[in-house]
Design a protein around this motif. Structure first.
Motif, PDB file in Angstrom:
ATOM      1  N   PHE A 180       0.605  -1.288   0.008  1.00 64.26           N
ATOM      2  CA  PHE A 180       0.159  -0.055   0.144  1.00 64.26           C
ATOM      3  C   PHE A 180       1.044   1.337   0.156  1.00 64.26           C
ATOM      4  O   PHE A 180       0.220   2.537   0.248  1.00 64.26           O
ATOM      5  N   ALA A 234      -6.050   2.552   4.156  1.00 66.81           N
ATOM      6  CA  ALA A 234      -5.266   2.642   3.056  1.00 66.81           C
ATOM      7  C   ALA A 234      -5.667   4.015   2.174  1.00 66.81           C
ATOM      8  O   ALA A 234      -4.836   4.705   1.973  1.00 66.81           O
ATOM      9  N   ILE A 235      -6.845   4.410   2.538  1.00 67.69           N
ATOM     10  CA  ILE A 235      -7.414   5.575   1.740  1.00 67.69           C
ATOM     11  C   ILE A 235      -7.032   6.869   2.629  1.00 67.69           C
ATOM     12  O   ILE A 235      -6.256   7.847   2.129  1.00 67.69           O
ATOM     13  N   ILE A 247     -11.040  -5.946   5.716  1.00 67.50           N
ATOM     14  CA  ILE A 247     -11.260  -5.243   4.512  1.00 67.50           C
ATOM     15  C   ILE A 247     -11.516  -3.936   4.818  1.00 67.50           C
ATOM     16  O   ILE A 247     -11.105  -3.066   4.187  1.00 67.50           O
ATOM     17  N   LEU A 299     -11.073  -1.143  -4.160  1.00 67.19           N
ATOM     18  CA  LEU A 299     -11.849  -0.248  -3.347  1.00 67.19           C
ATOM     19  C   LEU A 299     -11.192   1.171  -3.145  1.00 67.19           C
ATOM     20  O   LEU A 299     -11.668   2.480  -3.494  1.00 67.19           O
ATOM     21  N   THR A 300      -9.739   1.036  -3.054  1.00 63.06           N
ATOM     22  CA  THR A 300      -9.043   2.492  -3.025  1.00 63.06           C
ATOM     23  C   THR A 300      -8.983   2.839  -4.433  1.00 63.06           C
ATOM     24  O   THR A 300      -9.164   4.222  -4.643  1.00 63.06           O
ATOM     25  N   VAL A 323      -9.353  -4.513  -1.347  1.00 66.22           N
ATOM     26  CA  VAL A 323      -9.164  -3.506  -0.890  1.00 66.22           C
ATOM     27  C   VAL A 323      -8.357  -2.642  -1.656  1.00 66.22           C
ATOM     28  O   VAL A 323      -8.635  -1.293  -1.872  1.00 66.22           O
ATOM     29  N   THR A 375      -9.165  -0.737   4.227  1.00 66.62           N
ATOM     30  CA  THR A 375      -9.525  -0.005   3.317  1.00 66.62           C
ATOM     31  C   THR A 375      -9.567   1.576   3.863  1.00 66.62           C
ATOM     32  O   THR A 375      -8.997   2.456   2.962  1.00 66.62           O
ATOM     33  N   THR A 425      -7.018  -8.611   0.040  1.00 66.36           N
ATOM     34  CA  THR A 425      -6.118  -7.557  -0.330  1.00 66.36           C
ATOM     35  C   THR A 425      -6.342  -7.039  -1.811  1.00 66.36           C
ATOM     36  O   THR A 425      -6.250  -5.860  -1.663  1.00 66.36           O
ATOM     37  N   SER A 478      -5.306   6.142  -5.341  1.00 62.98           N
ATOM     38  CA  SER A 478      -5.586   5.128  -6.185  1.00 62.98           C
ATOM     39  C   SER A 478      -4.312   4.217  -6.037  1.00 62.98           C
ATOM     40  O   SER A 478      -3.240   4.791  -6.116  1.00 62.98           O
ATOM     41  N   ARG A 479      -4.621   3.029  -5.824  1.00 63.43           N
ATOM     42  CA  ARG A 479      -3.596   2.044  -5.947  1.00 63.43           C
ATOM     43  C   ARG A 479      -3.408   1.375  -7.142  1.00 63.43           C
ATOM     44  O   ARG A 479      -2.217   0.737  -7.671  1.00 63.43           O
TER      45      ARG A 479
END
Length: 387
Positions: free
Chosen positions: A120, A302-303, A295, A365-366, A362, A299, A359, A333-334
């Motif tokens: 991430f 991560a965001i 998750i 979703l990001t 996630v 998420t 993973t 955004s990943r």
């Protein structure tokens, strides 16, 4: 010939989805990502991830970043390189540390928790680039900073991944000499970019005029784009780094307008829609209930770590609050970068199968959240300007 039917289905559905999402004021890329989720394994299962989809998607993201480089002002990139470095540094340290802590809290082993942090740290600005293009903000100071930060972020992510894989060499067979060779190759690559921008690209573009073929100039620009992307991939960098700098190199020549006019239809008519759909195809709800809390928490973390990390980096560089929010949103955004790192870890047995799907969810979703955040940030900024 089944791939023709798949391609036709992707093009029709992304055309319709892009039209209706734009009609309701949502970036078209969201509709294209949702097409991948609806038609993919997550829901209908009509389209499966395949080598055909993967290859078209790779070309799509390469062309997208080539056009971003083509439209970039090299003077602005130089000017905003320092803010870009700040954004990338803080935007890497924050997710690396906090995602590691969250994973460890969910009883991951220390090695796996750190690797989750590594996943991430990655940023994929290809989707942010598309939203910025749509909002006509790609050549703004925020858009330029996001592009500069993306290059630095990509290099940092590759370095961190290389170090991590080397240190866990008993699992992967990696060794420190190969790490050193990789570093040297990457340094030489960036040195080579200077020569490409300064002399090689202008020479090749002038040479292309001598060919008795109407599309010779466009073909030569694509040769430069694809060769630089291939070389970047060969030495462990992302192919999009190569294509982005190829776009910058070609953009400094007198042929910029002609190439932009000719390449954009090629990308947006076929390859780029497939790329956005391919991200949605990675979503799969199987086993999601078993790891639901993981998750949800991951998420959010991560965001926030990229949003806050990128925003703090911009603030340290002197940006105001709204500009910092826009830059942070552009780094959320990943996308394909994190997917690639996760796949490397899975193949090297650094990430266990039961958490691999979670993973991937996630990461997707990001990627879905990024355009909404970026549009909201841009709207706030435009409102501030109009006041």
């Amino acid at each position: 010939m089944a791939f023709l039917g798949i391609l036709c289905l992707i093009l029709v559905t992304t055309l319709l989805a892009g039209h209706f999402t734009r009609k309701i004021g949502v970036p078209a890329v969201i509709g294209q990502l949702l097409v991948g989720i609806v038609l993919g394994p997550a829901l209908l299962g009509w389209i499966q991830p395949s080598s055909f989809v993967h290859d078209f998607a790779e070309i799509g993201v390469i062309l997208l970043m080539f056009m971003a480089g083509l439209e970039s002002d090299i003077g602005l990139l130089r000017r905003y390189l320092r803010p870009g470095i700040w954004v990338a540094l803080v935007g890497v340290v924050l997710p690396l540390s906090l995602v590691t802590l969250v994973s460890w809290w969910f009883d991951f082993s220390l090695l796996l928790a750190i690797f989750m942090g590594v996943i991430f740290t990655a940023t994929s600005v290809s989707i942010s680039v598309e939203v910025l293009r749509e909002l006509k903000l790609l050549d703004s100071k925020e858009g330029t900073t996001i592009l500069a930060a993306a290059v630095v972020d990509d290099v940092l992510s590759v370095v961190i991944l290389s170090v991590f894989v080397s240190l866990s060499g008993e699992n992967t067979g990696a060794n420190s000499p190969s790490l050193l060779v990789g570093f040297i190759e990457q340094i030489l690559y960036f040195v080579g970019i200077y020569f490409v921008v300064k002399w090689i690209a202008p020479f090749l573009m002038r040479l292309s005029e001598r060919f008795l073929l109407g599309a010779a100039v466009t073909i030569m620009s694509l040769v430069i784009c694809l060769s630089m992307a291939y070389l970047a991939d060969l030495i462990g960098l992302s192919a999009v780094v190569g294509s982005f700098f190829a776009g910058i190199a070609v953009g400094q020549t007198p042929y910029k307008a002609e190439i932009d006019h000719n390449v954009e239809p090629i990308g947006y008519a076929v390859f780029i829609p497939v790329f956005f759909v391919s991200i949605g195809l990675e979503m799969d709800f199987k086993g999601m209930s078993d790891a639901l809390w993981f998750i949800i928490v991951l998420t959010i973390v991560a965001i926030l770590t990229k949003l806050v990390g990128g925003g703090l980096g911009a603030r340290f560089a002197g940006f105001d609050l709204n500009s910092s929010y826009t830059v942070g949103a552009g780094m959320v955004s990943r996308g394909e970068m994190a997917l690639i790192i996760a796949q490397i870890g899975y193949q090297a047995k650094l990430i266990v199968p039961e958490y691999y799907s979670a993973t991937i969810i996630v990461i997707v979703l990001t990627t879905l959240a990024a355009p909404f955040l970026l549009k909201h940030a841009a709207a706030r900024q435009l409102a501030q300007i109009s006041e």
